[in-house]
Design a protein around this motif. Structure first.
Motif, PDB file in Angstrom:
ATOM      1  N   GLN A  95      11.414  -5.344   0.666  1.00 59.79           N
ATOM      2  CA  GLN A  95      11.765  -3.671   1.704  1.00 59.79           C
ATOM      3  C   GLN A  95      12.814  -3.227   2.144  1.00 59.79           C
ATOM      4  OE1 GLN A  95       9.022  -2.213   3.586  1.00 59.79           O
ATOM      5  NE2 GLN A  95       7.756  -3.494   1.654  1.00 59.79           N
ATOM      6  N   THR A 131      11.173 -10.804   5.378  1.00 52.24           N
ATOM      7  CA  THR A 131       9.241 -10.450   4.848  1.00 52.24           C
ATOM      8  C   THR A 131       8.968  -9.422   3.726  1.00 52.24           C
ATOM      9  OG1 THR A 131       9.241 -11.003   8.212  1.00 52.24           O
ATOM     10  CG2 THR A 131       6.882 -10.819   6.348  1.00 52.24           C
ATOM     11  N   LYS A 133       5.636  -7.947   2.230  1.00 55.95           N
ATOM     12  CA  LYS A 133       4.441  -7.396   2.937  1.00 55.95           C
ATOM     13  C   LYS A 133       3.346  -7.105   2.397  1.00 55.95           C
ATOM     14  CE  LYS A 133       5.788  -6.224   7.841  1.00 55.95           C
ATOM     15  NZ  LYS A 133       5.941  -4.691   8.898  1.00 55.95           N
ATOM     16  N   ASN A 134       1.756  -7.535   2.616  1.00 55.37           N
ATOM     17  CA  ASN A 134       0.493  -7.314   1.560  1.00 55.37           C
ATOM     18  C   ASN A 134       0.827  -7.633   0.637  1.00 55.37           C
ATOM     19  OD1 ASN A 134      -0.586  -5.960   3.876  1.00 55.37           O
ATOM     20  ND2 ASN A 134       0.347  -4.314   3.646  1.00 55.37           N
ATOM     21  N   TYR A 189      -2.165 -12.329   1.114  1.00 56.85           N
ATOM     22  CA  TYR A 189      -1.160 -12.792   1.848  1.00 56.85           C
ATOM     23  C   TYR A 189      -0.933 -11.201   2.699  1.00 56.85           C
ATOM     24  CZ  TYR A 189      -0.617 -17.282   0.833  1.00 56.85           C
ATOM     25  OH  TYR A 189      -0.879 -18.922   0.271  1.00 56.85           O
ATOM     26  N   SER A 190      -1.182 -11.383   4.354  1.00 52.66           N
ATOM     27  CA  SER A 190      -0.271  -9.926   4.930  1.00 52.66           C
ATOM     28  C   SER A 190       1.111  -9.943   5.411  1.00 52.66           C
ATOM     29  CB  SER A 190      -1.190  -9.669   6.413  1.00 52.66           C
ATOM     30  OG  SER A 190      -1.129 -11.098   7.054  1.00 52.66           O
ATOM     31  N   ALA A 191       1.422 -11.112   5.196  1.00 48.91           N
ATOM     32  CA  ALA A 191       3.392 -11.237   5.580  1.00 48.91           C
ATOM     33  C   ALA A 191       3.352 -12.715   4.563  1.00 48.91           C
ATOM     34  CB  ALA A 191       3.685 -10.819   6.434  1.00 48.91           C
TER      35      ALA A 191
END
Length: 250
Positions: A95, A131, A133-134, A189-191
């Motif tokens: 990110q 982090t 995500k997804n 993994y979602s995060a």
């Protein structure tokens, strides 16, 4: 002195003892020999000393023969292995180019680059993290461009720590260098956190996390787009992608 059975004092007799002297060993590192190989250039020979004692007193010590040291050349050369693979990379999933949280690490951005400094100079007690995500199952290349900005920074360590997939690099350069390796995610993994550790001060230029597809991994060169090189003590190693440092063919 000692007394005889007749009450007279008998003079102490000198005793001569020959003593073996162990030889030493000289090790010469030889980068023309592989690790585990050695050549004995000179066999060792024990020396000999002659000691003269009178009772409990050492009267004299004479070198009869000097010991001859053993000289051995021992190999330091590593075996080099070359593998080939086709590697395709997706878009950067990170990110941000930088880490947005930390423990025992100061973070500051200067001229578009992030400076990460360990507060206690310990690699394993200081961490910066962000982090992702997804995260789908698959292989991911984590690539970090960084340089050390203090002599204390002797190593960096990064990856998916919660998955037990971290890579450590030592002898960090003071010139911006790309450090990368591939991790395997076993499920969706979602995060998930990705981590960065150092024991000094490091200037971070960018972080990239990209999903990669690996095919045609082989010892044979069939024109694959990446070449991997690994050095090891072992003469033979398993053909595993993460054992190699990979470069894209120009």
């Amino acid at each position: 002195m000692t007394k005889s059975s007749f009450g007279k004092v008998a003079p102490e007799v000198e005793e001569i003892i020959e003593v073996t002297v162990d030889f030493g060993e000289e090790i010469i590192e030889d980068n023309s020999l592989f690790v585990g190989e050695e050549i004995v250039e000179q066999e060792g020979e024990s020396g000999l000393e002659r000691h003269v004692w009178k009772g409990d007193e050492l009267i004299s010590k004479e070198i009869v023969k000097e010991p001859v040291k053993r000289i051995v050349r021992k190999g330091t050369k590593l075996h080099e292995h070359t593998a080939y693979a086709n590697v395709s990379k997706g878009d950067n999933l990170a990110q941000s180019s930088f880490f947005d949280s930390s423990i025992n690490v100061t973070r500051e951005v200067i001229d578009g680059k992030q400076i990460l400094t360990s507060k206690n100079g310990a690699l394993y007690n200081s961490v910066a993290y962000s982090t992702l995500k997804n995260v789908e199952a698959g292989d991911y290349e984590i690539s970090i461009k960084a340089r050390k900005t203090s002599d204390e920074a002797t190593a960096i360590r990064f990856g998916f720590e919660s998955l037990g997939q971290m890579q450590e690099f030592s002898d960090i350069s003071d010139v911006t260098t790309e450090y990368n390796f591939v991790v395997t995610v076993d499920k969706l993994y979602s995060a998930i956190y990705y981590h960065f550790r150092t024991n000094g001060s490091v200037e971070l230029e960018s972080v990239q996390i990209r999903k990669v597809a690996i095919s045609d991994l082989s010892w044979e060169d069939s024109g694959q787009n990446h070449v991997g090189v690994a050095k090891s003590v072992e003469k033979e190693i398993p053909l595993e992608f993460n054992r190699f440092e990979w470069k894209e063919r120009g």
